[in-house]
Scaffold this active site. Structure first.
Site, PDB file in Angstrom:
ATOM      1  N   ASP A   1       0.930  -1.171  -0.228  1.00 62.46           N
ATOM      2  CA  ASP A   1       0.029   0.036   0.069  1.00 62.46           C
ATOM      3  C   ASP A   1       1.002   1.217  -0.076  1.00 62.46           C
ATOM      4  OD1 ASP A   1      -2.456   1.365   0.306  1.00 62.46           O
ATOM      5  OD2 ASP A   1      -2.622   1.324   2.580  1.00 62.46           O
ATOM      6  N   HIS A   2       0.491   2.172  -1.013  1.00 58.40           N
ATOM      7  CA  HIS A   2       1.356   3.359  -0.947  1.00 58.40           C
ATOM      8  C   HIS A   2       2.783   3.433  -0.920  1.00 58.40           C
ATOM      9  CE1 HIS A   2      -2.285   6.061  -0.392  1.00 58.40           C
ATOM     10  NE2 HIS A   2      -2.517   5.216   0.243  1.00 58.40           N
TER      11      HIS A   2
ATOM     12  N   ASP B   1       3.062   5.098  -5.526  1.00 52.75           N
ATOM     13  CA  ASP B   1       2.256   6.415  -5.198  1.00 52.75           C
ATOM     14  C   ASP B   1       2.971   7.594  -5.441  1.00 52.75           C
ATOM     15  OD1 ASP B   1       0.659   8.464  -4.498  1.00 52.75           O
ATOM     16  OD2 ASP B   1       0.450   7.754  -2.671  1.00 52.75           O
TER      17      ASP B   1
ATOM     18  N   ASP C   1      -8.961   0.816   5.960  1.00 51.04           N
ATOM     19  CA  ASP C   1      -8.102   0.578   7.036  1.00 51.04           C
ATOM     20  C   ASP C   1      -8.498   1.151   8.382  1.00 51.04           C
ATOM     21  OD1 ASP C   1      -6.072   0.191   8.627  1.00 51.04           O
ATOM     22  OD2 ASP C   1      -4.675   1.731   7.661  1.00 51.04           O
TER      23      ASP C   1
ATOM     24  N   HIS D   1      -9.326   4.832  -2.719  1.00 46.48           N
ATOM     25  CA  HIS D   1      -8.570   4.827  -1.248  1.00 46.48           C
ATOM     26  C   HIS D   1      -9.563   5.664  -0.293  1.00 46.48           C
ATOM     27  CE1 HIS D   1      -4.439   3.450  -2.073  1.00 46.48           C
ATOM     28  NE2 HIS D   1      -4.884   3.434  -3.351  1.00 46.48           N
TER      29      HIS D   1
ATOM     30  N   ALA E   1     -11.619   4.891   1.781  1.00 46.33           N
ATOM     31  CA  ALA E   1     -12.929   4.258   1.671  1.00 46.33           C
ATOM     32  C   ALA E   1     -13.713   3.931   2.818  1.00 46.33           C
ATOM     33  CB  ALA E   1     -13.212   3.365   0.509  1.00 46.33           C
ATOM     34  N   SER E   2     -13.176   4.217   4.026  1.00 43.45           N
ATOM     35  CA  SER E   2     -13.961   3.952   5.396  1.00 43.45           C
ATOM     36  C   SER E   2     -15.254   4.413   5.313  1.00 43.45           C
ATOM     37  CB  SER E   2     -12.801   4.121   6.479  1.00 43.45           C
ATOM     38  OG  SER E   2     -12.012   2.978   6.712  1.00 43.45           O
TER      39      SER E   2
ATOM     40  N   ASN F   1     -10.431   0.459  -0.676  1.00 40.87           N
ATOM     41  CA  ASN F   1      -9.180   0.259   0.158  1.00 40.87           C
ATOM     42  C   ASN F   1     -10.048   0.657   1.720  1.00 40.87           C
ATOM     43  OD1 ASN F   1      -7.562  -0.263  -1.620  1.00 40.87           O
ATOM     44  ND2 ASN F   1      -6.042   1.534  -0.867  1.00 40.87           N
TER      45      ASN F   1
HETATM   46  O1  G3H Z   1      -3.539   5.195   3.630  1.00 41.81           O
HETATM   47  C1  G3H Z   1      -2.670   4.541   4.674  1.00 41.81           C
HETATM   48  C2  G3H Z   1      -3.236   3.517   5.342  1.00 41.81           C
HETATM   49  O2  G3H Z   1      -4.200   3.859   6.243  1.00 41.81           O
HETATM   50  C3  G3H Z   1      -2.324   2.828   6.251  1.00 41.81           C
HETATM   51  O3  G3H Z   1      -1.947   3.771   7.236  1.00 41.81           O
HETATM   52  O4  G3H Z   1       0.624   4.280   6.999  1.00 41.81           O
HETATM   53  O5  G3H Z   1      -0.415   4.166   9.178  1.00 41.81           O
HETATM   54  O6  G3H Z   1       0.014   1.948   8.288  1.00 41.81           O
HETATM   55  P1  G3H Z   1      -0.236   3.576   8.088  1.00 41.81           P
HETATM   56  P1  13P Z   2      -9.422   4.787   5.203  1.00 40.75           P
HETATM   57  O1  13P Z   2      -8.588   5.428   5.989  1.00 40.75           O
HETATM   58  O2  13P Z   2     -10.684   5.403   4.729  1.00 40.75           O
HETATM   59  O3  13P Z   2      -9.729   3.218   5.705  1.00 40.75           O
HETATM   60  O4  13P Z   2      -8.480   4.517   3.643  1.00 40.75           O
HETATM   61  C1  13P Z   2      -7.633   3.345   3.849  1.00 40.75           C
HETATM   62  C2  13P Z   2      -6.573   3.494   2.464  1.00 40.75           C
HETATM   63  O5  13P Z   2      -6.903   4.144   1.573  1.00 40.75           O
HETATM   64  C3  13P Z   2      -5.343   2.532   2.560  1.00 40.75           C
HETATM   65  O6  13P Z   2      -4.512   2.921   1.585  1.00 40.75           O
HETATM   66 ZN    ZN Z   3      -4.680   4.670   0.623  1.00 37.56          ZN
HETATM   67 NA    NA Z   4      -2.902   0.548  -2.225  1.00 35.30          NA
END
Ligand code: G3H
Ligand code: 13P
Ligand code: ZN
Ligand code: NA
Length: 305
Positions: A80-81, A102, A252, A207, A209-210, A250
């Site tokens: 991710d990213h 990214d 998280d 992204h 999308a919570s 996505n």
């Molecule tokens: O886009 C970011 C995700 O929510 C991951 O977050 O970099 O704190 O692990 P993190």
């Molecule tokens: P949320 O913070 O909306 O869950 O997005 C997660 C995300 O885009 C991880 O790449």
């Molecule tokens: Zn993201």
């Molecule tokens: Na991703």
């Protein structure tokens, strides 16, 4: 064995659903996600951020996902990213079958150059590459974008053509974290629809999308959390996005909220208990529950494995 997101997305686009990409940082949350996928016969993408690799360690995460992937539902392991070529290369060399480069904070030409370089490396190894064009609203990384730069549809077509990236994350008003809107939730569906019309059959990624369920926040606050004014993407908007080329969604933040709510609730109810399993077990259960809800009621991926 891992399954390529490319295969998952082709099916998802045909049948107008999306595959959930859930961030993993530890064993219980990973197990909760995979239990949900298995119970509902849903494909799933497990995604790992740079922060997760730092927290849990690359090898631990890959080995746990390998253990999970012995099941018969399709599972992909995605970076991710990825911020630069080096982290993408490390993920590819280290067993991931999908990476995100990214380059969205770079200029258009530099984003293309960087993405092209990752695609070249990944293509030789059969690894899937997601890229991003446009900037998400709110706070992404440590750069605070006052007003976001939404994805330009014509630039998106040129970007995909020139980089050869296999999927594209677009900016249409979503943002990371639990505070996505001050007023009413609003996404630029006209823009999304235009991008989809220009590239039908091409997988788009959403992204940030919570949904930040109010019930979850209330429950956490009841057990001592202080989370105020949080707001996410309404579920019906996510369902709408799956009809406009969005094949990967996505999530998280919602898993973080569910995990910490469960932890707080378990600890509040059992002050004399000191077996950690009595606390981390409920975390796993809460993750399984919320992921099942997403697969069934939001993504539409249940029964598609
Ligand atoms: O886009 C970011 C995700 O929510 C991951 O977050 O970099 O704190 O692990 P993190
Ligand atoms: P949320 O913070 O909306 O869950 O997005 C997660 C995300 O885009 C991880 O790449
Ligand atoms: Zn993201
Ligand atoms: Na991703």
């Amino acid at each position: 064995p891992l399954q390529s997101p490319g295969l998952m997305f082709r099916k998802a686009l045909n049948f107008r659903y999306a595959v959930g990409a859930f961030n993993v940082n530890n064993m219980e949350m990973l197990q909760g996600i995979v239990e949900a996928a298995r119970a509902l016969r849903s494909p799933v993408i497990l995604q790992v951020s740079a922060g997760a690799r730092k927290y849990a360690g690359h090898d631990y995460l890959v080995k746990m996902v390998e253990a999970a992937a012995t099941t018969d539902v399709p599972i992909a392991l995605h970076l991710d990213h990825g911020a630069d070529f080096e982290i993408c290369k490390a993920a590819i060399d280290g067993g991931f079958n999908s990476v995100m480069i990214d380059g969205s904070h770079h200029g258009f030409e530099e984003n293309i150059r960087l993405t092209r370089r990752v695609v070249d490396y990944a293509d030789e190894r059969g690894v899937f590459v997601e890229a991003e064009l446009g900037q998400l609203a709110g706070v992404e990384d440590d750069v605070s974008a006052e007003h976001s730069v939404f994805t330009d549809p014509d630039q998106a077509v040129e970007f995909v053509h020139r980089t050869g990236c296999h999927s594209l994350a677009v900016a249409i008003g979503t943002s990371h974290g639990a505070y996505k809107f001050k007023g009413a939730a609003r996404l630029d569906f006209e823009r999304l629809s235009r991008i989809h019309t220009l590239m039908p059959g091409y997988p788009l990624v959403l992204h940030g999308a919570s949904s930040v369920p109010a019930a979850l926040i209330e429950e956490a606050n009841r057990y001592g959390a202080k989370i105020e004014d949080a707001q996410g993407i309404p579920e019906e908007m996510l369902r709408e996005a799956t009809t406009m080329g969005v094949a990967k969604i996505n999530i998280d933040t919602d898993l973080r909220l569910a995990a910490v709510m469960a932890l707080r609730r378990a600890m509040a109810g059992n002050p004399a208990e000191f077996d950690p399993r009595k606390f981390f077990g409920p975390v796993r259960d809460a993750i399984r529950e919320i992921v099942q809800h997403k697969m069934k009621n939001v993504l539409g991926s249940a029964g598609r494995a």
